[in-house]
Enzyme design. Structure first.
Site, PDB file in Angstrom:
ATOM      1  N   GLU A   1       1.014  -1.156  -0.142  1.00 50.71           N
ATOM      2  CA  GLU A   1      -0.395   0.309   0.382  1.00 50.71           C
ATOM      3  C   GLU A   1       1.115   1.723   0.489  1.00 50.71           C
ATOM      4  OE1 GLU A   1      -2.871  -0.145   3.350  1.00 50.71           O
ATOM      5  OE2 GLU A   1      -3.628  -1.707   2.675  1.00 50.71           O
TER       6      GLU A   1
ATOM      7  N   LYS B   1      -3.943   0.647 -39.945  1.00 49.74           N
ATOM      8  CA  LYS B   1      -3.106  -0.337 -38.593  1.00 49.74           C
ATOM      9  C   LYS B   1      -4.464  -1.135 -39.019  1.00 49.74           C
ATOM     10  CE  LYS B   1      -2.941   0.564 -34.235  1.00 49.74           C
ATOM     11  NZ  LYS B   1      -1.909   0.836 -33.168  1.00 49.74           N
TER      12      LYS B   1
ATOM     13  N   ASP C   1       3.795   8.910 -32.541  1.00 49.16           N
ATOM     14  CA  ASP C   1       2.431   7.851 -32.516  1.00 49.16           C
ATOM     15  C   ASP C   1       1.862   9.011 -30.973  1.00 49.16           C
ATOM     16  OD1 ASP C   1       0.576   6.451 -32.177  1.00 49.16           O
ATOM     17  OD2 ASP C   1       1.532   4.960 -32.536  1.00 49.16           O
TER      18      ASP C   1
ATOM     19  N   GLY D   1       5.393  -1.627 -28.741  1.00 45.03           N
ATOM     20  CA  GLY D   1       6.230  -1.407 -29.785  1.00 45.03           C
ATOM     21  C   GLY D   1       5.998  -2.551 -31.842  1.00 45.03           C
TER      22      GLY D   1
ATOM     23  N   THR E   1       3.068  -1.934 -33.205  1.00 41.18           N
ATOM     24  CA  THR E   1       2.394  -0.468 -33.593  1.00 41.18           C
ATOM     25  C   THR E   1       3.917  -0.591 -34.724  1.00 41.18           C
ATOM     26  OG1 THR E   1       0.637  -0.107 -32.524  1.00 41.18           O
ATOM     27  CG2 THR E   1       1.244   1.579 -34.709  1.00 41.18           C
TER      28      THR E   1
HETATM   29  C1  R5P Z   1      -2.745   2.830 -30.266  1.00 38.62           C
HETATM   30  O1  R5P Z   1      -4.073   3.084 -30.633  1.00 38.62           O
HETATM   31  C2  R5P Z   1      -2.228   4.152 -29.823  1.00 38.62           C
HETATM   32  O2  R5P Z   1      -2.220   5.393 -30.477  1.00 38.62           O
HETATM   33  C3  R5P Z   1      -0.839   3.083 -30.268  1.00 38.62           C
HETATM   34  O3  R5P Z   1      -0.581   2.642 -31.679  1.00 38.62           O
HETATM   35  C4  R5P Z   1      -0.434   1.612 -29.303  1.00 38.62           C
HETATM   36  O4  R5P Z   1      -1.050   2.359 -28.456  1.00 38.62           O
HETATM   37  C5  R5P Z   1       1.296   1.151 -30.302  1.00 38.62           C
HETATM   38  O5  R5P Z   1       1.133   0.351 -28.888  1.00 38.62           O
HETATM   39  P1  R5P Z   1       2.034  -0.958 -29.261  1.00 38.62           P
HETATM   40  O6  R5P Z   1       3.664  -0.024 -28.894  1.00 38.62           O
HETATM   41  O7  R5P Z   1       1.899  -1.873 -28.457  1.00 38.62           O
HETATM   42  O8  R5P Z   1       2.074  -0.605 -30.816  1.00 38.62           O
END
Ligand code: R5P
Length: 289
Positions: free
Chosen positions: A36, A188, A215, A221, A223
């Protein structure tokens, strides 16, 4: 006004306070053996407007509880108004019910903060700005994208700004207003059950150009890696990644670099190795407004 830097944003809070010439009220903080959190304000906030600066990047849940405890302590000690400056607002991605049976997490979190005494929120690059108007208190959003683009402009003016999905087009547009090398977006798709990401190729003419993927968040990572693969196929000369909130979970940083990204640049909404751009001047300006 008094600035209260929470344990997750001590440096950022102190920077903001010195920029606007206001006093800091330190927070003593510890974690009990059972996990806590304990907080105590080490200064007077009676009859003051108080800005509590506390990001809620991982570990999100305990940082949200710390923020709620600090807000409660400030209200109980006579603070007039509490502005929660939450540079990275956790749970903002669950801003709608995607699958039946889910909660609307961001609203739940906001209700908890309101009950704790928060009167207003300032955040940076909220995942979707529209959701802020549905929260139970006024909420202001600041964009760090021009500052990130400015960071690159010194070395890569004329770079092409890429959004990894259509929801981030406005981010690429904002960056392009600084970099002036054009912008575009990829398409995406994320499987809601497995989390697996796929990105569709678009025909940009970026052969031989520097491309920067912008972004709001880099988490696992996935995306950025999928986007970098496409930009490599399109023969970009160099690929960079920029985001407001570089969570970089696990080995995300290594995997992104292995995917051909030269450098990752984030902000101090999430302090860490890649937080090369500060949002302190933006927050200071917003508090003065
Ligand atoms: C999603 O819509 C956000 O804008 C980011 O693209 C996303 O959170 C990236 O997440 P990750 O790095 O796990 O692909």
């Amino acid at each position: 006004m008094k600035i209260v830097p929470g344990p997750a944003s001590e440096k950022l809070g102190a920077d903001v306070a010195s920029r606007i010439g206001q006093d800091v009220v330190p927070v003593s903080f510890r974690v009990f053996p059972d996990g806590e959190s304990y907080v105590r304000l080490e200064g007077d906030v009676h009859d003051e407007d108080v800005a509590v600066v506390q990001t809620t990047s991982p570990p999100q849940d305990s940082r949200l509880i710390q923020l709620a405890l600090i807000a409660d302590a400030a209200k109980r000690n006579g603070a007039r108004k509490i502005i929660a400056v939450v540079p990275y607002l956790a749970y903002a991605r669950q801003d709608k019910i995607f699958l039946q049976g889910e909660p609307l997490s961001i609203e739940t979190i906001a209700r908890m903060l309101k009950t704790s005494g928060v009167d207003e929120i300032i955040t940076v690059n909220a995942h979707k700005e529209e959701i802020l108007s549905k929260l139970p208190f006024p909420a202001r959003n600041i964009s760090s994208i021009p500052s990130l683009a400015e960071h690159f402009r010194k070395t890569t003016e004329g770079a092409f700004a890429v959004a990894p999905d259509s929801g981030a087009i406005h981010i690429a547009e904002e960056a392009d207003r600084v970099l002036r090398g054009g912008h575009g977006y990829l398409e995406k798709h994320r499987d809601r059950y497995t989390g697996k990401i796929s990105i569709e190729k678009k025909e940009f003419s970026i052969r031989g150009m520097t491309a920067i993927i912008f972004d709001d968040i880099i988490s696992t990572g996935g995306t950025i890696i999928a986007a970098a693969k496409i930009l490599t196929e399109l023969r970009a000369a160099a690929i960079y990644a920029a985001c407001a909130h570089a969570l970089l979970i696990g080995d995300a940083e290594e995997r992104i670099i292995r995917a051909g990204v030269r450098e990752i640049v984030g902000t101090d909404t999430v302090p860490g190795r890649v937080s090369k751009v500060t949002v302190a001047p933006l927050i200071a300006e917003e508090l003065l407004r």
